[in-house]
Design a protein around this motif. Sequence first.
Motif, mmCIF file in Angstrom:
data_model
loop_
_atom_site.group_PDB
_atom_site.id
_atom_site.type_symbol
_atom_site.label_atom_id
_atom_site.label_comp_id
_atom_site.label_asym_id
_atom_site.label_seq_id
_atom_site.Cartn_x
_atom_site.Cartn_y
_atom_site.Cartn_z
ATOM 1 N N ASN A 588 0.690 -1.068 -0.040
ATOM 2 C CA ASN A 588 -0.052 -0.089 -0.017
ATOM 3 C C ASN A 588 0.855 1.290 0.005
ATOM 4 N N LEU A 589 0.222 2.355 -0.649
ATOM 5 C CA LEU A 589 1.103 3.688 -0.837
ATOM 6 C C LEU A 589 0.228 4.831 -0.187
ATOM 7 N N ALA A 590 0.845 5.751 0.422
ATOM 8 C CA ALA A 590 0.005 6.979 0.555
ATOM 9 C C ALA A 590 1.052 8.224 0.134
ATOM 10 N N ILE A 591 0.714 9.242 -0.197
ATOM 11 C CA ILE A 591 1.591 10.283 -0.505
ATOM 12 C C ILE A 591 1.020 11.670 0.120
ATOM 13 N N ASP A 592 1.997 12.247 0.755
ATOM 14 C CA ASP A 592 1.780 13.394 1.535
ATOM 15 C C ASP A 592 1.699 14.538 0.569
ATOM 16 N N ARG A 593 1.247 15.848 1.175
ATOM 17 C CA ARG A 593 1.231 17.065 0.120
ATOM 18 C C ARG A 593 2.503 17.546 -0.223
ATOM 19 N N GLN A 594 3.688 17.155 0.314
ATOM 20 C CA GLN A 594 5.008 17.297 -0.423
ATOM 21 C C GLN A 594 5.176 16.375 -1.313
ATOM 22 N N GLY A 595 4.387 15.530 -1.644
ATOM 23 C CA GLY A 595 4.837 14.518 -2.855
ATOM 24 C C GLY A 595 5.620 13.101 -2.202
ATOM 25 N N THR A 596 5.731 13.285 -0.960
ATOM 26 C CA THR A 596 6.596 12.188 -0.433
ATOM 27 C C THR A 596 5.836 10.880 -0.252
ATOM 28 N N ILE A 597 6.445 9.740 -0.606
ATOM 29 C CA ILE A 597 5.683 8.365 -0.801
ATOM 30 C C ILE A 597 6.013 7.747 0.519
ATOM 31 N N TRP A 598 4.882 7.318 1.257
ATOM 32 C CA TRP A 598 4.863 6.330 2.334
ATOM 33 C C TRP A 598 4.517 5.097 1.796
ATOM 34 N N MET A 599 5.153 4.059 2.013
ATOM 35 C CA MET A 599 4.883 2.878 1.586
ATOM 36 C C MET A 599 5.099 1.772 2.470
ATOM 37 N N VAL A 600 4.192 0.818 2.606
ATOM 38 C CA VAL A 600 4.230 -0.291 3.513
ATOM 39 C C VAL A 600 4.561 -1.798 2.686
ATOM 40 N N THR A 601 5.121 -2.659 3.187
ATOM 41 C CA THR A 601 5.665 -3.953 2.474
ATOM 42 C C THR A 601 4.580 -4.922 3.184
ATOM 43 N N ASP A 602 4.584 -5.958 2.233
ATOM 44 C CA ASP A 602 3.860 -7.333 2.438
ATOM 45 C C ASP A 602 4.653 -8.384 1.820
ATOM 46 N N ARG A 603 5.860 -8.597 2.440
ATOM 47 C CA ARG A 603 6.581 -9.892 1.934
ATOM 48 C C ARG A 603 6.108 -10.965 2.706
ATOM 49 N N SER A 604 5.895 -12.102 2.057
ATOM 50 C CA SER A 604 5.710 -13.395 2.822
ATOM 51 C C SER A 604 6.436 -13.910 3.926
ATOM 52 N N THR A 605 5.673 -14.150 5.018
ATOM 53 C CA THR A 605 6.440 -14.570 6.040
ATOM 54 C C THR A 605 6.889 -16.064 5.790
#
Length: 740
Positions: A588-605
């Motif tokens: 999943n991704l989110a972008i703040d108002r400064q255009g910075t990408i916030w990303m979370v990972t989903d690697r298989s455990t």
Amino acid sequence: MNRRDLLSLLGIGACSFAGAVLPTAASGRAAAPKAGGAPTPNPPFPTVPTPLPVPSDRLDAEEQRRRYARIELEDRLVLPEGFRADLIAVWGDPLADGRFGFNNDHLSFLPLAANRALLTVNFEYISARTWRQGYAEAVGGELPFDAVSDALAARGGRVDAASLAAGDPLLEPIRQLAAAAMADLGVGVIELEREPGGPWRRVPGRFDRRITGLSGWRDPDRRLRSSGPAAAVFRRRERLGYDDGLGDAIIGSFANCAGGETPWGTVLSAEENMQSQVAEAVHADGSSVSPAARPFAYDGQRLDGLGNPFGLAGNKYGWMVELDPRRPDRPAVKHSWLGRFRHEAVAVKAVTGQPLIVYSGCDRHGGHLYRFVSDALIRDPADPANSELFSAGRLEVARFDPPGAKGGEGRGRWLPLEPSTPVAPLGPGHFARHGVEQAVLLPHSDRRRPGSEAFSSDAAVAAYRRRYRTLADLYPGEGEERMGAILIDAHLAACAIGATPAARPEDTVIDPLSGELLIAFTAGGGSDDGRADPAIFRGPDGQASWPYGWIMGLADDGAARGGSFRWRLVATGGAPWQGGMGFANPDNLAIDRQGTIWMVTDRSTKSADLDLFGNNSCWVLPSRGPRAGEAFCFATGPMECEFCGPCFDASESTLFLAVQHPGEDHGTRASAAAREAQAHRLVDRSGRPFEQLRWVPLGSNWPSGVPGRAPRPGVVAIRRLAGGPLLGPQAVPVSKHGSI
């Protein structure tokens, strides 16, 4: 210690290394400092330690070898020093006339006033082991777990519950178990409030709402609606397949994974892996196969076929669902013009005087990227009447063209999913030219049979094309009924017209500054379902399979039918010495108002190859300024979980995160002694390999942290202790971090 761990300690099957060198800086790749030289400048916050060397750790080569030689992972949510997380809601909390569900996923924040807001939450699926272990505490009461699993063991582990006689003693306990699970799926809306400048907290209120997997099964007034051409298929009385007798009304929503928001304040919830609970295959007229095709199954490890005991029609799931959090009395709507597939993403573009555009992805190996374009134009992006634009338009699917010999930017075009579009699928030879074998799935050549057929030769595909020249030849009927059948079978229809099989597109967001679409492709590779196109999705050194994923930027050239676009890679997953940026499997991704990408990972455990990357994590990727092109670890999660649904409050002083499926592999952690040892071969920033001994807790007790207490999914709100924006000025040392 199990066999995999013993082999790992012996260096067999651990992260292998041969002649590793750090990569040179390139688009989407880790930038390598000079051997033993100074690391990158100060990060935008005190970064959280990672289990492997990364460029942003600010250590020289010798320091990296010392720090990473021996580590222990934690069953906690670890944050930078100066930040804290408050638990907002957890599985089992009362919500409306139900409860806060299991495996929370996408989150949508909607402000009502300066210090009041609504949070819409998806509940995706059931992790059978931890759901059973925590049910009595979280929900209360007992369920017939053993009775059902023991009875099913004698029947091969599964049963078509829909065909059981009313007096069959197995029917009632199956329905009891399945109904309890369905009550933990769907969508919820909760109210939030805070004191000025204080933390957000949940307060029960009049907007609280639950849509479950069985909403409307007993109470018809709570059924969901459908819009667009598929509704004509649902209403049709003469059909090739199954009829649930409900017309265009729909019972419930489940498999709710990613999602998004509209400028007019509604939420879009994506139904993804519906194939685990109902039959995915459909007939040529769009009608569903019998519920018997996906029988109910429970063995203590898996809980599948939840729609079977209730006779749910599979063609009514796998849609994009729109709901208005401010109108709990208004039915949610499944918009069929957005297509039926394993939805895992949605991004909405609404500009005055232009059509409404919606991007979405199908999260499967070989799934596709889609674009919906409305017929009518936007007059006011904030007008609630814009929901009507979902009722008429066209659905298109992306065909990517590879970049030139020197790499860089590629191009592509949108193929319309409509009856007149020519059948022109990729053949197996396309994959063979890149060194991989892959059969291609197409709508079954015997149109009396539902589902797909695998083709393993170009000659067979050529014969198929001679027989079926357009989508109209594959899908019978006229008008809305034919169009509805195509939309219901969108994935196979897209395969038939030659859309690019992609690398599991898991999220789509629009950069508020550039207007560029960002897409998280979680992993390149393949399965029996399909394979990512190796001409497009290649590793840093041209690998045909790259299991670590990418983030792609896509710039549309306009909304015209069959229009073109440009694409580029923004970030590449993988270890730095492999050409990656230190993370694996962007989700999943989110972008703040400064255009910075916030990303979370989903690697298989469950993957030994991915164990190198440790617990799933949250990363910040600046897209502008002196740190552009770098990746900084902001948080790591509890054991065996993934983060989901990153979103901000209106002031971007709080980050909301869903902590999903903690302890999914090993269940409840019994004690601190429950851990395993792993050995990994790492590479420092000078290119020199070294060995790491890593201790890994087995199972989880999050969020309580009490040994022996079952883990529970939940939602947290993360903020600076000092207040202010999340990426405001640092007030603490870089070297420390906090955790809960």
